[in-house]
Each structure stands twice: as structure tokens, then as C-alpha cells.
Design an enzyme around this catalytic site. Structure first.
Site, PDB file in Angstrom:
ATOM      1  N   LYS A  11       0.821  -1.209   0.000  1.00 31.16           N
ATOM      2  CA  LYS A  11       0.000   0.000   0.000  1.00 31.16           C
ATOM      3  C   LYS A  11       0.865   1.274   0.000  1.00 31.16           C
ATOM      4  CE  LYS A  11      -3.939  -2.132   2.397  1.00 31.16           C
ATOM      5  NZ  LYS A  11      -4.934  -1.936   3.489  1.00 31.16           N
ATOM      6  N   TYR A  51     -12.392  -1.972  -3.844  1.00 33.62           N
ATOM      7  CA  TYR A  51     -12.903  -2.113  -2.479  1.00 33.62           C
ATOM      8  C   TYR A  51     -14.436  -2.010  -2.414  1.00 33.62           C
ATOM      9  CZ  TYR A  51      -8.309  -2.112  -0.184  1.00 33.62           C
ATOM     10  OH  TYR A  51      -7.054  -2.447   0.265  1.00 33.62           O
ATOM     11  N   ASN A 114      -1.881   0.263   6.893  1.00 34.02           N
ATOM     12  CA  ASN A 114      -1.392  -1.022   7.396  1.00 34.02           C
ATOM     13  C   ASN A 114      -0.581  -1.793   6.346  1.00 34.02           C
ATOM     14  OD1 ASN A 114      -3.561  -1.765   5.839  1.00 34.02           O
ATOM     15  ND2 ASN A 114      -4.569  -2.984   7.405  1.00 34.02           N
ATOM     16  N   HIS A 117      -2.136  -5.515   1.626  1.00 34.80           N
ATOM     17  CA  HIS A 117      -3.438  -6.157   1.441  1.00 34.80           C
ATOM     18  C   HIS A 117      -3.178  -7.574   0.964  1.00 34.80           C
ATOM     19  CE1 HIS A 117      -7.392  -7.150  -0.229  1.00 34.80           C
ATOM     20  NE2 HIS A 117      -6.705  -7.654  -1.234  1.00 34.80           N
ATOM     21  N   GLU A 128      -9.581 -10.648  -7.517  1.00 33.74           N
ATOM     22  CA  GLU A 128      -8.623  -9.553  -7.336  1.00 33.74           C
ATOM     23  C   GLU A 128      -7.459  -9.660  -8.327  1.00 33.74           C
ATOM     24  OE1 GLU A 128      -9.814  -8.879  -2.651  1.00 33.74           O
ATOM     25  OE2 GLU A 128      -7.782  -9.558  -3.113  1.00 33.74           O
TER      26      GLU A 128
END
Ligand code: RTP
Ligand code: MG
Length: 140
Positions: A11, A51, A114, A117, A128
Site C-alpha cells: 500500500k 474495495y 497497514n 493487502h 482480485e
């Protein structure tokens, strides 16, 4: 256990701190092989589409902002039980709850920032992967 493929994303909070190599090394050390990888600065539309499952959650706006704040590295990982193995190496969503040695324990800043993913099931892994890659980009 069967050889699987899973989708992984480094990320923006992590790419901006130049952690792409360190995070990829942890994935490789866990026995996962990078069979596709590219750097993408996702658009708002791409982030909202990726998302979409979270679109009614209170954190959706913040999630889209965070994911479009800088480049990400999207990857396909292959290995025995790759989906679960990747989730184990990532650690808990909130880094405060992540086990020692996990990517999120070591690198994540907060629940929103964080660092990584990873797909959570075979169906989402397939979806995905197909969202970001065409078949000829996957080189096992
Ligand atoms: P991911 O999908 O990113 O691999 O993470 P996950 O399964 O551990 O977490 P998930 O429940 O799918 O949530 C997706 C991402 O949304 C952000 N989030 N923010 N502020 C909040 O309460 C909150 N909750 C979730 C996180 O960045 C999480 O990774
Ligand atoms: Mg998730």
C-alpha cells in the site's frame, strides 16, 4: 496442500517509506513466489471498484483516500496454501494486534495505513488477480 495463487498489494504508506523490497523479501522468505508485479498509482475509480465490498462501511471514504495517496505495488504470489500463508505473514488488520515477525507488526503505522493487502479466500483471490492482471502477465 495445493499450490495456490493469491493477490497481494503493497500500500502507499509502505511504498512512500521505500519498503517495497523489505516487504517482498518477507513474502519470499515465507515461501511465496512473486509471479507478477507492477507499480500502480490507482485512480479513485479503481480504488472504489477494488474495495466495492466495503462501500457501505464507515471507513470507506478514508480507505479510498489512503489507497490513492501514492503508488501501490500489486503482485500475484504463488505457493503451497498461498492465500492463508500470505494472511499469516501479513498479520492482523490492526498492527496493534499483529503477531511479532509479521509485516504489519514490523512496518504498519495504523489500521488505515497497514502496509499490505492480501486476498482472504480462493474466490476473492481469483477476482482480485483478474482486476489488476491479464493472464499473460502471470509468469510462474
Ligand atoms: P486487506 O483487505 O487490506 O488485506 O485487510 P483485511 O482483510 O485485514 O481488512 P478488511 O476488513 O478487508 O479491511 C480492508 C482495509 O480497510 C481498512 N480498514 N480501516 N478504520 C477502520 O476501522 C478500518 N477498518 C479497516 C484497513 O486498511 C484494511 O486493510
Ligand atoms: Mg480484506
Amino acid at each position: 496442500m495445493a499450490i495456490e495463487r493469491t493477490f497481494s498489494m503493497i500500500k502507499p504508506d509502505a511504498t512512500q517509506r521505500n519498503l517495497t523490497g523489505k516487504i517482498t523479501a518477507k513474502l519470499e522468505e515465507a515461501g511465496l513466489r512473486v509471479v507478477a508485479s507492477k507499480r500502480v498509482w490507482m485512480s479513485r475509480q479503481q480504488a472504489e471498484g477494488f474495495y466495492a465490498v466495503h462501500k457501505d462501511r464507515p471507513f470507506f471514504g478514508e480507505l479510498v483516500e489512503t489507497m490513492t495517496a501514492g503508488p501501490t505495488v500489486v503482485q500475484v504470489l504463488e505457493g503451497e496454501g498461498a492465500i492463508l500463508k500470505n494472511r499469516e505473514v501479513m498479520g492482523a488488520t490492526n498492527p496493534a494486534n499483529a503477531d511479532a515477525g509479521t509485516i504489519r507488526k514490523e512496518f504498519a503505522l495504523s489500521i488505515g495505513e497497514n502496509s499490505v493487502h492480501g486476498s482472504d479466500a480462493p474466490e476473492t483471490a481469483a477476482q482480485e488477480i483478474a482486476y489488476w492482471f491479464s493472464g499473460i502477465e502471470l509468469v510462474g
